[in-house]
Design a protein around this motif. Structure first.
Motif, PDB file in Angstrom:
ATOM      1  N   ALA A  35       0.843  -1.195   0.000  1.00  0.00           N
ATOM      2  CA  ALA A  35       0.000   0.000   0.000  1.00  0.00           C
ATOM      3  C   ALA A  35       0.882   1.251   0.000  1.00  0.00           C
ATOM      4  O   ALA A  35       1.979   1.249   0.553  1.00  0.00           O
ATOM      5  N   ARG A  36       0.369   2.312  -0.597  1.00  0.00           N
ATOM      6  CA  ARG A  36       1.147   3.551  -0.720  1.00  0.00           C
ATOM      7  C   ARG A  36       0.544   4.709   0.081  1.00  0.00           C
ATOM      8  O   ARG A  36       0.853   5.865  -0.191  1.00  0.00           O
ATOM      9  N   ASP A  37      -0.285   4.406   1.056  1.00  0.00           N
ATOM     10  CA  ASP A  37      -0.863   5.470   1.869  1.00  0.00           C
ATOM     11  C   ASP A  37       0.155   5.937   2.915  1.00  0.00           C
ATOM     12  O   ASP A  37       1.152   5.266   3.181  1.00  0.00           O
ATOM     13  N   ALA A  38      -0.103   7.076   3.518  1.00  0.00           N
ATOM     14  CA  ALA A  38       0.853   7.686   4.453  1.00  0.00           C
ATOM     15  C   ALA A  38       1.138   6.796   5.659  1.00  0.00           C
ATOM     16  O   ALA A  38       2.287   6.675   6.093  1.00  0.00           O
ATOM     17  N   TRP A  39       0.115   6.157   6.208  1.00  0.00           N
ATOM     18  CA  TRP A  39       0.305   5.318   7.389  1.00  0.00           C
ATOM     19  C   TRP A  39       1.244   4.153   7.090  1.00  0.00           C
ATOM     20  O   TRP A  39       2.145   3.847   7.867  1.00  0.00           O
ATOM     21  N   THR A  40       1.053   3.502   5.941  1.00  0.00           N
ATOM     22  CA  THR A  40       1.895   2.368   5.568  1.00  0.00           C
ATOM     23  C   THR A  40       3.319   2.811   5.279  1.00  0.00           C
ATOM     24  O   THR A  40       4.283   2.169   5.705  1.00  0.00           O
ATOM     25  N   ILE A  41       3.474   3.917   4.587  1.00  0.00           N
ATOM     26  CA  ILE A  41       4.815   4.439   4.300  1.00  0.00           C
ATOM     27  C   ILE A  41       5.536   4.792   5.606  1.00  0.00           C
ATOM     28  O   ILE A  41       6.711   4.482   5.782  1.00  0.00           O
ATOM     29  N   ARG A  42       4.815   5.389   6.551  1.00  0.00           N
ATOM     30  CA  ARG A  42       5.405   5.720   7.851  1.00  0.00           C
ATOM     31  C   ARG A  42       5.857   4.450   8.569  1.00  0.00           C
ATOM     32  O   ARG A  42       6.925   4.407   9.182  1.00  0.00           O
TER      33      ARG A  42
END
Length: 96
Positions: A35-42
């Motif tokens: 996934a490329r959403d902010a939570w996953t990237i964080r």
């Protein structure tokens, strides 16, 4: 680009039928990790990877505009949006 997009009967994967007739299956755990959403990237920045429950499943699919889908997962994550082009890239990565 996509003719049909459905979760498997056990909700452990996303089955995609492409316009060219190819069919791919992307495991829920793989989708969640990519996934490329902010939570996953964080989470990837902080821990180096995404922790995925072994029994992770797809709980909902929602069309997102004309060329994407929002996938909800059993771990409560519901911010994962996958453009169809990205789903094709993920399928190619799995040689699927």
């Amino acid at each position: 680009m996509i003719d049909q997009l459905t979760a498997t009967d056990d909700c452990k994967a996303l089955d995609i039928t492409w316009h060219d007739g190819n069919v791919t299956s992307l495991p829920a755990a793989y989708l969640r990790e990519q996934a490329r959403d902010a939570w996953t990237i964080r989470q990837k920045i902080d821990f180096g990877c995404v922790q995925v429950a072994p029994d992770l499943s797809i709980t909902a699919l929602h069309q997102f505009g004309p060329a994407g889908v929002n996938v909800h997962f059993s771990d409560g994550h519901d911010h994962a949006i996958y453009p169809f082009v990205y789903l094709r890239e993920l399928s190619d990565q799995l040689d699927n």
